[in-house]
Design a protein around this motif. Structure first.
Motif, PDB file in Angstrom:
ATOM      1  N   GLU A   1       0.957  -1.242  -0.087  1.00  0.00           N
ATOM      2  CA  GLU A   1       0.066   0.039  -0.032  1.00  0.00           C
ATOM      3  C   GLU A   1       0.778   1.192   0.037  1.00  0.00           C
ATOM      4  O   GLU A   1       0.687   2.288  -0.482  1.00  0.00           O
ATOM      5  CB  GLU A   1      -0.889  -0.099   1.244  1.00  0.00           C
ATOM      6  CG  GLU A   1      -2.058   1.092   0.921  1.00  0.00           C
ATOM      7  CD  GLU A   1      -3.264   1.134   2.112  1.00  0.00           C
ATOM      8  OE1 GLU A   1      -3.848   0.029   2.203  1.00  0.00           O
ATOM      9  OE2 GLU A   1      -3.297   1.961   2.855  1.00  0.00           O
TER      10      GLU A   1
ATOM     11  N   ASN B   1      -2.008   2.339  13.211  1.00  0.00           N
ATOM     12  CA  ASN B   1      -2.273   1.046  12.520  1.00  0.00           C
ATOM     13  C   ASN B   1      -2.006   0.816  10.932  1.00  0.00           C
ATOM     14  O   ASN B   1      -1.873  -0.213  10.704  1.00  0.00           O
ATOM     15  CB  ASN B   1      -3.792   0.831  12.798  1.00  0.00           C
ATOM     16  CG  ASN B   1      -4.740   1.997  11.846  1.00  0.00           C
ATOM     17  OD1 ASN B   1      -4.152   3.081  11.598  1.00  0.00           O
ATOM     18  ND2 ASN B   1      -5.685   1.423  11.266  1.00  0.00           N
ATOM     19  N   PHE B   2      -1.619   2.002  10.375  1.00  0.00           N
ATOM     20  CA  PHE B   2      -0.853   1.492   9.033  1.00  0.00           C
ATOM     21  C   PHE B   2       0.261   2.290   8.758  1.00  0.00           C
ATOM     22  O   PHE B   2       0.411   3.572   8.811  1.00  0.00           O
ATOM     23  CB  PHE B   2      -2.056   1.775   8.038  1.00  0.00           C
ATOM     24  CG  PHE B   2      -2.986   0.858   7.632  1.00  0.00           C
ATOM     25  CD1 PHE B   2      -2.961   0.196   6.370  1.00  0.00           C
ATOM     26  CD2 PHE B   2      -3.955   0.302   8.370  1.00  0.00           C
ATOM     27  CE1 PHE B   2      -3.669  -0.847   6.098  1.00  0.00           C
ATOM     28  CE2 PHE B   2      -4.837  -0.568   7.918  1.00  0.00           C
ATOM     29  CZ  PHE B   2      -4.633  -1.318   6.856  1.00  0.00           C
TER      30      PHE B   2
ATOM     31  N   ILE C   1      -0.044   4.632   5.897  1.00  0.00           N
ATOM     32  CA  ILE C   1      -0.809   5.901   5.902  1.00  0.00           C
ATOM     33  C   ILE C   1       0.299   6.720   6.869  1.00  0.00           C
ATOM     34  O   ILE C   1       0.360   7.932   6.135  1.00  0.00           O
ATOM     35  CB  ILE C   1      -1.778   5.867   6.708  1.00  0.00           C
ATOM     36  CG1 ILE C   1      -3.132   4.864   6.387  1.00  0.00           C
ATOM     37  CG2 ILE C   1      -2.377   7.074   7.433  1.00  0.00           C
ATOM     38  CD1 ILE C   1      -4.382   4.713   7.167  1.00  0.00           C
TER      39      ILE C   1
ATOM     40  N   LYS D   1      -8.526  -2.082  12.044  1.00  0.00           N
ATOM     41  CA  LYS D   1      -8.371  -1.047  10.721  1.00  0.00           C
ATOM     42  C   LYS D   1      -9.711  -0.170  11.016  1.00  0.00           C
ATOM     43  O   LYS D   1     -10.766  -0.523  11.516  1.00  0.00           O
ATOM     44  CB  LYS D   1      -8.856  -2.127   9.546  1.00  0.00           C
ATOM     45  CG  LYS D   1      -7.536  -2.985   9.328  1.00  0.00           C
ATOM     46  CD  LYS D   1      -7.777  -3.912   8.018  1.00  0.00           C
ATOM     47  CE  LYS D   1      -6.740  -4.998   7.865  1.00  0.00           C
ATOM     48  NZ  LYS D   1      -6.853  -5.398   6.504  1.00  0.00           N
ATOM     49  N   CYS D   2      -9.865   0.761  10.460  1.00  0.00           N
ATOM     50  CA  CYS D   2     -10.667   1.812  10.667  1.00  0.00           C
ATOM     51  C   CYS D   2     -11.786   1.330   9.851  1.00  0.00           C
ATOM     52  O   CYS D   2     -13.100   1.576  10.162  1.00  0.00           O
ATOM     53  CB  CYS D   2     -10.361   3.111  10.137  1.00  0.00           C
ATOM     54  SG  CYS D   2      -9.757   3.120   8.534  1.00  0.00           S
ATOM     55  N   SER D   3     -11.883   0.341   8.826  1.00  0.00           N
ATOM     56  CA  SER D   3     -12.728  -0.276   8.039  1.00  0.00           C
ATOM     57  C   SER D   3     -13.319  -1.582   8.508  1.00  0.00           C
ATOM     58  O   SER D   3     -14.017  -2.082   7.874  1.00  0.00           O
ATOM     59  CB  SER D   3     -12.207  -0.302   6.567  1.00  0.00           C
ATOM     60  OG  SER D   3     -10.890  -1.222   6.874  1.00  0.00           O
TER      61      SER D   3
ATOM     62  N   THR E   1     -13.459  -4.107   4.101  1.00  0.00           N
ATOM     63  CA  THR E   1     -11.968  -3.751   4.300  1.00  0.00           C
ATOM     64  C   THR E   1     -11.142  -4.244   3.047  1.00  0.00           C
ATOM     65  O   THR E   1     -11.627  -4.716   2.272  1.00  0.00           O
ATOM     66  CB  THR E   1     -11.346  -4.424   5.409  1.00  0.00           C
ATOM     67  OG1 THR E   1     -11.277  -6.083   5.093  1.00  0.00           O
ATOM     68  CG2 THR E   1     -11.973  -4.382   6.920  1.00  0.00           C
ATOM     69  N   GLY E   2     -10.073  -3.597   2.866  1.00  0.00           N
ATOM     70  CA  GLY E   2      -9.061  -3.993   1.967  1.00  0.00           C
ATOM     71  C   GLY E   2      -9.014  -3.149   0.900  1.00  0.00           C
ATOM     72  O   GLY E   2      -8.729  -3.841  -0.322  1.00  0.00           O
ATOM     73  N   ALA E   3      -9.203  -1.741   1.126  1.00  0.00           N
ATOM     74  CA  ALA E   3      -9.352  -0.719  -0.118  1.00  0.00           C
ATOM     75  C   ALA E   3      -8.019  -0.861  -0.690  1.00  0.00           C
ATOM     76  O   ALA E   3      -6.966  -0.846  -0.054  1.00  0.00           O
ATOM     77  CB  ALA E   3      -9.675   0.522   0.429  1.00  0.00           C
TER      78      ALA E   3
ATOM     79  N   PHE F   1      -9.858   5.849  -0.694  1.00  0.00           N
ATOM     80  CA  PHE F   1     -10.552   5.603   0.743  1.00  0.00           C
ATOM     81  C   PHE F   1     -10.911   6.607   1.575  1.00  0.00           C
ATOM     82  O   PHE F   1     -10.051   7.659   1.579  1.00  0.00           O
ATOM     83  CB  PHE F   1      -9.601   4.636   1.476  1.00  0.00           C
ATOM     84  CG  PHE F   1     -10.068   4.104   2.543  1.00  0.00           C
ATOM     85  CD1 PHE F   1     -10.886   2.990   2.735  1.00  0.00           C
ATOM     86  CD2 PHE F   1      -9.818   4.607   3.821  1.00  0.00           C
ATOM     87  CE1 PHE F   1     -11.309   2.251   4.045  1.00  0.00           C
ATOM     88  CE2 PHE F   1     -10.437   4.231   5.007  1.00  0.00           C
ATOM     89  CZ  PHE F   1     -11.032   3.045   4.964  1.00  0.00           C
TER      90      PHE F   1
HETATM   91  N1  LIG Z   1      -6.732   0.647   3.785  1.00  0.00           N
HETATM   92  C1  LIG Z   1      -7.385   0.124   4.757  1.00  0.00           C
HETATM   93  C2  LIG Z   1      -7.925   1.180   5.553  1.00  0.00           C
HETATM   94  C3  LIG Z   1      -7.088   1.851   6.265  1.00  0.00           C
HETATM   95  C4  LIG Z   1      -7.767   2.125   7.729  1.00  0.00           C
HETATM   96  O1  LIG Z   1      -7.116   1.777   8.772  1.00  0.00           O
HETATM   97  C5  LIG Z   1      -8.616  -0.771   4.455  1.00  0.00           C
HETATM   98  O2  LIG Z   1      -9.446  -0.472   3.691  1.00  0.00           O
HETATM   99  O3  LIG Z   1      -8.713  -1.825   4.952  1.00  0.00           O
END
Ligand code: A1AUG
Ligand code: NAD
Length: 542
Positions: A144, A190-191, A194, A326-328, A490-492, A499
């Motif tokens: 990512e 968490n990322f 990011i 994950k925020c998602s 999740t998983g964008a 996102f």
């Molecule tokens: N890219 C992550 C979102 C990031 C948030 O923590 C997703 O889509 O799972």
């Protein structure tokens, strides 16, 4: 502009490596992990060209082995933050003046370094600092992050190419200036991607940045700084500072040159920062850009026609990958009564197939530790409350242990009340709450999904019925910035699913997209007239 209209390499998503037993990448990352685990690292402040060791340090420990110290990071005093601001303003002139293709080359080089010689380092440091499994680290810290850098370079060139029309006799052109001042980037634990992207995306557009990583991510943040340095990012463009977040933010936001906030983290912190910016608004030289991607209470709703195995997998992966941090992450789920038992039994079977939560060094572990003691204690409290409450039941998991690492068992709560506390509150851990609805209440349940949470980040509907999918897509239009059909929420992937969320989930400026980069430029329109009038009269008056 340079001396040519350059075309940047076409961005492609970095392929995810398998880390299969015996593979080169598996051996490399394990070796790097062991070497980190058995040594000590010092993380200084990065201000201008200096790496400052203040002597005021905090220890860094893996969340899955919290008594083991792998190094220390140095913390800033107010004077260091002031120094970071003046240093980056000093660096601004040369950086903002540099032709865009030179900036692009630095970040493309950073992407290649991560794809190659730094891959094992960025992944192993993320496994260490944030307790990610190798698969989660690879998706985040390597792929990512690489994608953010490559795609943003492409979007940057598209932005610069975007020019207005010109009528006869004139030439209109737009230059995309960096903001006048500096950008403040604050990143979550968490990322790793990011953490790297927030300062990098603003810097790519010609801005200088004060970056404050999360205390819990400093270990991998150091690797990000190492990559930027090796890629040739000039000193002072991105300045990394650690320490008391309140003091750092107050100092930064008091500067008249503060021109933008690039934040990802929790909603309450973002609202507090917005309030401070509002209070200081009369002192700024320019209106600051405010970009914040924040919390979520992400849903899955299954229609009675959805295939139970698909719903169960969406729940297990959506809720428990990276311990739900994950925020998602799927954290509230709506199941129809007719298939709920089947789905729940599949979910339970999956949970029983996980190893006990453990270290990411054991690559057969699907679940590792949550980030820190504060998070552990909060999650344990919600589990205990659900065990005690009459309107909820702990259906699976529910155990926790922090003697060695901050381990929380993946937990499924069934709530009788659709507004039960864990259906509404962001927990940010491996806990998912399920509400079972009567099949005939499908449309009513969609309204419930929309009205239950202050957040609007991600959500998913699973159904084989196209009318139901259409109804859900319309009814849930405002409660997710990223909406998934027949998938987990999740998983964008950068370049494919930009996102971000709305309502209390953020300003929805879509990380990894041109929309986001546009927030870091202030366009200047230049109109040039070739035959300049010399008489004020209109032709028909003459
Ligand atoms: N890219 C992550 C979102 C990031 C948030 O923590 C997703 O889509 O799972
Ligand atoms: N929407 C998104 O894209 C997205 C992505 C990742 C994480 N998140 C959210 O982030 C949160 C989890 O990350 P976290 O625990 O690191 O969040 P957090 O809000 O605790 O911390 C985020 C950053 O803010 C800093 N901070 C904390 N208190 C502060 C204060 N008073 N003033 C200034 N800065 C302060 C932290 O040190 C850290 O650098 C969750 O709410 C999650 O949903 C959102």
């Amino acid at each position: 502009m340079g001396k040519g209209f350059f075309q940047v390499p076409t961005a492609i998503n970095e392929p995810i490596k398998s880390y299969a037993p015996g593979s080169f990448e598996r051996e490399a990352v394990l070796q790097q992990y062991k070497s980190y685990f058995n040594s000590q690292v010092e993380v200084p402040l990065y201000i201008g060209g200096e790496e400052i060791e203040t002597g005021e340090t905090k220890p860094m420990s893996p969340p899955h082995d919290h008594k083991h110290v792998v190094g220390h990071y140095h913390t800033a005093e107010k004077s260091h933050i002031e120094k970071a601001i003046s240093n980056c303003l000093e660096s601004r002139k040369a950086w903002a003046d540099l032709t865009w293709e030179q900036r692009a080359a630095i970040f493309l080089k950073a992407a290649e370094l991560i794809a190659g010689p730094y891959r094992a380092k960025i992944n192993a440091s993320t496994m260490m600092a944030q307790s990610k499994t190798i698969h989660q680290a690879e998706i985040d810290a390597a792929c990512e992050f690489i994608d953010f850098l490559r795609f943003n370079v492409e979007y940057m060139s598209q932005i610069y190419e975007e020019q207005p029309d010109s009528a006869e006799g004139i030439w209109n052109r737009v230059e995309y200036r960096p903001l006048e001042g500096f950008v403040y980037a604050i990143t979550p634990f968490n990322f790793t991607a990011i953490a790297g992207n927030l300062p990098a995306s603003a810097a790519m557009m010609g801005n200088v940045v004060v970056w404050k990583p999360s205390d819990s991510q400093v270990y991998s943040a150091k690797v990000i700084m190492d990559v930027f340095k090796e890629a040739g990012l000039p000193d002072g463009v991105i300045n990394m500072v650690m320490g008391d977040p309140v003091m750092i933010s107050e100092t930064v936001l008091a500067s008249p040159d503060f021109s933008g906030l690039h934040f990802t983290g929790s909603t309450h912190v973002f609202k507090e920062l917005w309030k401070q910016i509002g209070t200081n608004i009369h002192s700024y030289k320019t209106y600051p850009r405010i970009v914040g991607e924040t919390g979520g209470k992400d849903f899955i709703i299954a229609h009675p026609t959805a295939k139970p195995a698909q719903v169960a997998t969406a729940i297990v992966r959506g809720a428990f990958e990276f311990q739900g941090q994950k925020c998602s992450a799927a954290s509230r789920v709506y199941l129809p009564k007719s298939t709920a038992d089947k789905i729940l039994s599949l979910v339970k079977k999956d949970i029983e197939s996980f190893n006990k939560p453990g270290s990411p060094e054991d690559m057969s572990n699907f679940i590792t530790a949550v980030i820190h003691e504060g998070s552990f204690d909060k999650l344990a409290k919600f589990i205990d409350q659900a065990k005690a409450d009459s309107d909820a039941e702990v259906f699976a998991g529910g155990n926790y242990d922090k003697s060695k690492g901050y381990f929380i068992e993946p937990t499924v709560i069934i709530a009788n009340d659709p507004k039960y506390t864990t259906m509404c509150t962001e927990l940010f851990g491996p806990i998912v709450t399920i509400f079972i609805y009567e099949d005939q209440d499908w449309s009513k349940t969609l309204k419930l999904v929309d009205g239950t949470s202050e957040y609007a980040l991600t959500g998913a509907v699973l159904s084989k019925d196209r009318y139901a999918i259409d109804e859900a897509t319309k009814a849930l239009q405002n409660c997710a910035g990223n909406f998934y059909i027949n998938d987990k929420p999740t998983g964008a992937v950068v370049g494919q699913q930009p996102f971000g969320g709305a309502r209390a989930s953020g300003t929805n400026d879509k990380a990894g997209s041109a929309q986001n980069l546009l927030r870091w430029v202030s366009p200047r329109l230049i109109k040039e007239t070739f035959v300049t009038p010399e008489d004020y009269r209109y032709p028909f008056l003459g």
